[in-house]
Design a protein around this motif. Structure first.
Motif, mmCIF file in Angstrom:
data_model
loop_
_atom_site.group_PDB
_atom_site.id
_atom_site.type_symbol
_atom_site.label_atom_id
_atom_site.label_comp_id
_atom_site.label_asym_id
_atom_site.label_seq_id
_atom_site.Cartn_x
_atom_site.Cartn_y
_atom_site.Cartn_z
ATOM 1 N N PRO A 130 42.552 51.980 46.389
ATOM 2 C CA PRO A 130 43.698 51.224 46.896
ATOM 3 C C PRO A 130 43.415 49.720 46.996
ATOM 4 O O PRO A 130 42.347 49.310 47.463
ATOM 5 C CB PRO A 130 43.938 51.831 48.277
ATOM 6 C CG PRO A 130 43.435 53.237 48.145
ATOM 7 C CD PRO A 130 42.233 53.132 47.234
ATOM 8 N N ASN A 131 44.377 48.931 46.546
ATOM 9 C CA ASN A 131 44.348 47.463 46.570
ATOM 10 C C ASN A 131 43.294 46.833 45.668
ATOM 11 O O ASN A 131 43.043 45.633 45.759
ATOM 12 C CB ASN A 131 44.173 46.937 48.009
ATOM 13 C CG ASN A 131 45.314 47.350 48.895
ATOM 14 O OD1 ASN A 131 46.469 47.242 48.521
ATOM 15 N ND2 ASN A 131 44.994 47.858 50.075
ATOM 16 N N ALA A 132 42.689 47.628 44.790
ATOM 17 C CA ALA A 132 41.695 47.068 43.864
ATOM 18 C C ALA A 132 42.383 46.138 42.869
ATOM 19 O O ALA A 132 43.539 46.338 42.494
ATOM 20 C CB ALA A 132 40.976 48.190 43.124
ATOM 21 N N ILE A 133 41.648 45.132 42.447
ATOM 22 C CA ILE A 133 42.113 44.190 41.434
ATOM 23 C C ILE A 133 41.442 44.556 40.120
ATOM 24 O O ILE A 133 40.215 44.743 40.078
ATOM 25 C CB ILE A 133 41.721 42.745 41.836
ATOM 26 C CG1 ILE A 133 42.402 42.360 43.143
ATOM 27 C CG2 ILE A 133 42.046 41.765 40.710
ATOM 28 C CD1 ILE A 133 41.847 41.096 43.781
ATOM 29 N N HIS A 134 42.228 44.688 39.071
ATOM 30 C CA HIS A 134 41.638 44.994 37.768
ATOM 31 C C HIS A 134 41.078 43.708 37.178
ATOM 32 O O HIS A 134 41.818 42.771 36.900
ATOM 33 C CB HIS A 134 42.682 45.616 36.833
ATOM 34 C CG HIS A 134 42.085 46.143 35.583
ATOM 35 N ND1 HIS A 134 42.640 45.939 34.350
ATOM 36 C CD2 HIS A 134 40.954 46.870 35.373
ATOM 37 C CE1 HIS A 134 41.879 46.516 33.435
ATOM 38 N NE2 HIS A 134 40.852 47.085 34.031
ATOM 39 N N LEU A 135 39.775 43.677 37.014
ATOM 40 C CA LEU A 135 39.094 42.488 36.515
ATOM 41 C C LEU A 135 38.708 42.707 35.059
ATOM 42 O O LEU A 135 38.036 43.682 34.730
ATOM 43 C CB LEU A 135 37.846 42.215 37.360
ATOM 44 C CG LEU A 135 37.237 40.836 37.275
ATOM 45 C CD1 LEU A 135 38.237 39.763 37.695
ATOM 46 C CD2 LEU A 135 35.997 40.758 38.151
ATOM 47 N N THR A 136 39.174 41.811 34.194
ATOM 48 C CA THR A 136 38.903 41.914 32.764
ATOM 49 C C THR A 136 38.341 40.590 32.254
ATOM 50 O O THR A 136 38.368 39.575 32.963
ATOM 51 C CB THR A 136 40.191 42.230 31.981
ATOM 52 O OG1 THR A 136 41.075 41.090 32.079
ATOM 53 C CG2 THR A 136 40.899 43.472 32.516
ATOM 54 N N ASN A 137 37.895 40.589 31.021
ATOM 55 C CA ASN A 137 37.440 39.342 30.408
ATOM 56 C C ASN A 137 38.573 38.325 30.330
ATOM 57 O O ASN A 137 38.337 37.123 30.341
ATOM 58 C CB ASN A 137 36.881 39.605 29.005
ATOM 59 C CG ASN A 137 35.549 40.318 29.059
ATOM 60 O OD1 ASN A 137 34.821 40.235 30.044
ATOM 61 N ND2 ASN A 137 35.234 41.040 27.999
ATOM 62 N N ASP A 138 39.816 38.810 30.257
ATOM 63 C CA ASP A 138 40.974 37.921 30.143
ATOM 64 C C ASP A 138 41.329 37.229 31.456
ATOM 65 O O ASP A 138 41.871 36.130 31.454
ATOM 66 C CB ASP A 138 42.196 38.692 29.631
ATOM 67 C CG ASP A 138 42.011 39.174 28.205
ATOM 68 O OD1 ASP A 138 41.244 38.539 27.448
ATOM 69 O OD2 ASP A 138 42.622 40.189 27.852
ATOM 70 N N ASN A 139 41.063 37.884 32.609
ATOM 71 C CA ASN A 139 41.499 37.290 33.873
ATOM 72 C C ASN A 139 40.355 36.859 34.796
ATOM 73 O O ASN A 139 40.598 36.364 35.886
ATOM 74 C CB ASN A 139 42.457 38.234 34.613
ATOM 75 C CG ASN A 139 41.774 39.476 35.159
ATOM 76 O OD1 ASN A 139 40.568 39.669 35.049
ATOM 77 N ND2 ASN A 139 42.569 40.361 35.735
ATOM 78 N N ILE A 140 39.118 37.023 34.356
ATOM 79 C CA ILE A 140 37.997 36.727 35.254
ATOM 80 C C ILE A 140 37.915 35.248 35.624
ATOM 81 O O ILE A 140 37.617 34.902 36.763
ATOM 82 C CB ILE A 140 36.658 37.243 34.680
ATOM 83 C CG1 ILE A 140 35.580 37.178 35.768
ATOM 84 C CG2 ILE A 140 36.263 36.483 33.418
ATOM 85 C CD1 ILE A 140 34.345 37.965 35.462
ATOM 86 N N SER A 141 38.221 34.357 34.698
ATOM 87 C CA SER A 141 38.176 32.921 35.016
ATOM 88 C C SER A 141 39.186 32.568 36.092
ATOM 89 O O SER A 141 38.871 31.829 37.031
ATOM 90 C CB SER A 141 38.435 32.084 33.763
ATOM 91 O OG SER A 141 37.399 32.261 32.837
#
Length: 110
Positions: free
Chosen positions: A40-51
């Motif tokens: 719950p409430n986790a943020i999906h972290l990808t190479n596209d949004n990490i910056s």
């Protein structure tokens, strides 16, 4: 120069603080897996949004990195610790362990 390190967190420790929403949980699994289910409430972290995430995040908030089994999250946690996050954890056992022990505490969708 001191090496920046992360810490380990057991799923029971995360469960204990989850209701307080004091810890930021980032999930580095693939998009389909995250969409299917996540903490719950986790943020999906990808190479596209990490910056963007790094630029906008509270660097002092406790940050928990979640992957499938707790292996890939260690490298990601080390990287985030090197980006000036002060309190970084790798979730031991990852989402697989979380899902096994806390199946009632899972969100679906983005």
């Amino acid at each position: 120069m001191t090496e920046v390190v992360f810490k380990h967190m057991h799923i029971n420790e995360l469960y204990a603080v989850l209701a307080e929403q004091s810890h930021v949980v980032v999930d580095i699994r693939d998009p389909a897996s995250f969409q299917a289910s996540h903490i719950p409430n986790a943020i999906h972290l990808t190479n596209d949004n990490i910056s963007d995430f790094i630029r906008e995040a509270d660097l002092d908030a406790p940050l928990v990195v979640c992957c499938y089994h707790g292996n890939s999250s260690q490298q990601a946690a080390q990287f985030l610790a090197s980006q000036d996050f002060t309190d970084v954890y790798s979730l031991d056992g990852g989402f697989v362990d979380w899902q096994l022990h806390y199946p009632e505490h899972i969100e679906k969708g983005a």
